[in-house]
Enzyme design. Structure first.
Site, short mmCIF file in Angstrom:
data_model
loop_
_atom_site.label_atom_id
_atom_site.label_comp_id
_atom_site.label_asym_id
_atom_site.label_seq_id
_atom_site.Cartn_x
_atom_site.Cartn_y
_atom_site.Cartn_z
N HIS A 187 0.86 -1.18 0.00
CA HIS A 187 0.00 0.00 0.00
C HIS A 187 0.90 1.24 0.00
O HIS A 187 2.12 1.14 0.13
CB HIS A 187 -0.94 0.01 1.21
CG HIS A 187 -2.13 -0.89 1.03
ND1 HIS A 187 -3.11 -0.65 0.10
CD2 HIS A 187 -2.48 -2.05 1.67
CE1 HIS A 187 -4.03 -1.60 0.17
NE2 HIS A 187 -3.67 -2.46 1.11
N ASP B 276 0.01 6.82 -3.51
CA ASP B 276 -1.14 6.48 -4.36
C ASP B 276 -1.41 7.53 -5.43
O ASP B 276 -1.58 7.21 -6.60
CB ASP B 276 -2.40 6.33 -3.51
CG ASP B 276 -2.50 4.96 -2.85
OD1 ASP B 276 -1.71 4.07 -3.20
OD2 ASP B 276 -3.37 4.78 -2.00
#
Length: 366
Positions: free
Chosen positions: A134, A164
């Site tokens: 992540h 991200d």
């Protein structure tokens, strides 16, 4: 029912057709940004998986079709869309789309003009390319996470904006647009390997440059932009709220001192690392003497680079953000307006997220 694929799109990417394989995080965000710029984006997802809740706003401006990517018949339907598409976006681990029959070699053979965007954390090659992760994991290996936080304290994740979205979706969109420009000359598409580790390193260019010239220490919270300096930090006010201070340049620093009613005579030099504890103590005491809004009023109209730290709720009511229309209401959710803005091909108003899927056979049936 009018969908983005049947309605007239507006913006600099009007006429560009994009296929998005459903995923999470940066892939859908990249598709949203392209749709905001006028691209006709079709999201392919499993039946009965139309997102709700927090995922739903990410589907604005898009058409959703359903397909079972393990079913050869549905794969053929997707390939029919590929023949008419300009861009294809996927965010699976390396090798997954190849096993589906939707890998870049397969699609570029059918449509040599296709721009094939691959969004991953680790990239298509390397020892970690097949591992899960992540945002926090991707930025931890780049040095960026280590650099964020206060001296003597543990690193602080910057939400998921650096990996991200900053290093991920924004670089995927950047790559897609570059490939579309290059296609105008070559007539050929290509594959984009957009890895969040690569994008995050690119975002941190200035810090690497500082390190290279000896102007950045590996000790967190001791540098120019990481709360190491008194004039680039946040300070608590008397009502438990905060002010943000970014008075780097000498002329702005002088206005900071003036607003705080601090006589510069006898103070440590602004840039002296040895004087920062003294300055921080002085600024901390000053800011705690008034409320946040009182300080905001004092610094309004100055170039001291001092501003109130607003909550998301307060940001929605900020006069500057309101004057620019930077936030909009869509489907009863407050969200960003399309950005950036264009003079000759302005962005349209995004359509709300779809409430139902569109039959895949009707997409681009021209």
């Amino acid at each position: 029912m009018s969908t983005p694929s049947t309605a007239t799109k507006q913006g600099p990417l009007a006429g560009i057709r994009v296929i998005e394989l459903a995923g999470i995080g940066p892939g859908p965000h990249a598709a949203l940004l392209l749709a905001d710029l006028g691209a006709d984006v079709v999201r392919v997802q499993r039946a009965g998986q139309l997102p709700g809740g927090a995922d739903r706003p990410q589907l604005r401006g898009r058409t959703v079709v359903e397909a079972d990517l393990k079913d050869p018949a549905d794969i053929e339907k997707v390939l029919g869309l590929v023949d008419k598409a300009d861009v294809f976006i996927e965010g699976f681990r390396p090798g997954v789309t190849e096993r589906m029959g939707l890998g870049p070699d397969d699609l570029l053979e059918r449509n040599p003009r296709l721009v094939y965007g691959r969004m991953t954390g680790w990239g298509q090659e390397g020892p970690l390319s097949d591992r899960a992760g992540h945002d926090i994991n991707y930025i931890s290996l780049t040095g960026v996470l280590h650099a964020i936080g206060r001296k003597g304290e543990r690193p602080v994740p910057p939400l998921n904006m650096v990996g991200d979205f900053g290093g991920g979706s924004m670089f995927l969109v950047f790559g897609i647009l570059a490939a579309l420009v290059e296609r105008q000359n070559s007539g050929k598409g290509q594959v984009i390997d957009a890895a969040m580790v690569d994008g995050t390193l690119a975002l941190s260019n200035m810090i690497w440059a500082f390190r290279g010239t000896g102007a950045w220490s590996s000790e967190r919270g001791t540098n120019l932009l990481d709360t190491g300096m008194s004039f680039y930090d946040t300070y608590e006010t008397s009502d438990g709220k905060y002010m943000a201070v970014g008075a780097i340049e000498p002329q702005f620093y002088a206005q900071l001192l003036a607003g705080l009613e601090i006589d510069p005579e006898g103070l440590p030099f602004q840039m002296d690392p040895a004087g920062q504890d003294t300055l921080k103590k002085l600024f901390t005491e000053k800011f705690r003497s008034k409320t946040r809004d009182e300080w905001a009023a004092i610094f309004t109209g100055t170039d001291a680079c001092v501003s109130p730290v607003l909550t998301f709720d307060e940001a929605g009511e900020n006069e500057h953000i309101a004057a620019r229309g930077s936030l909009i209401e869509l489907d009863n959710v407050t969200q960003h307006a399309p950005a950036p803005r264009f003079s000759r091909t302005p962005n349209g108003v995004p359509t709300p997220p779809p409430t139902e899927a569109t039959p895949i056979e009707t997409i681009w049936a021209d």
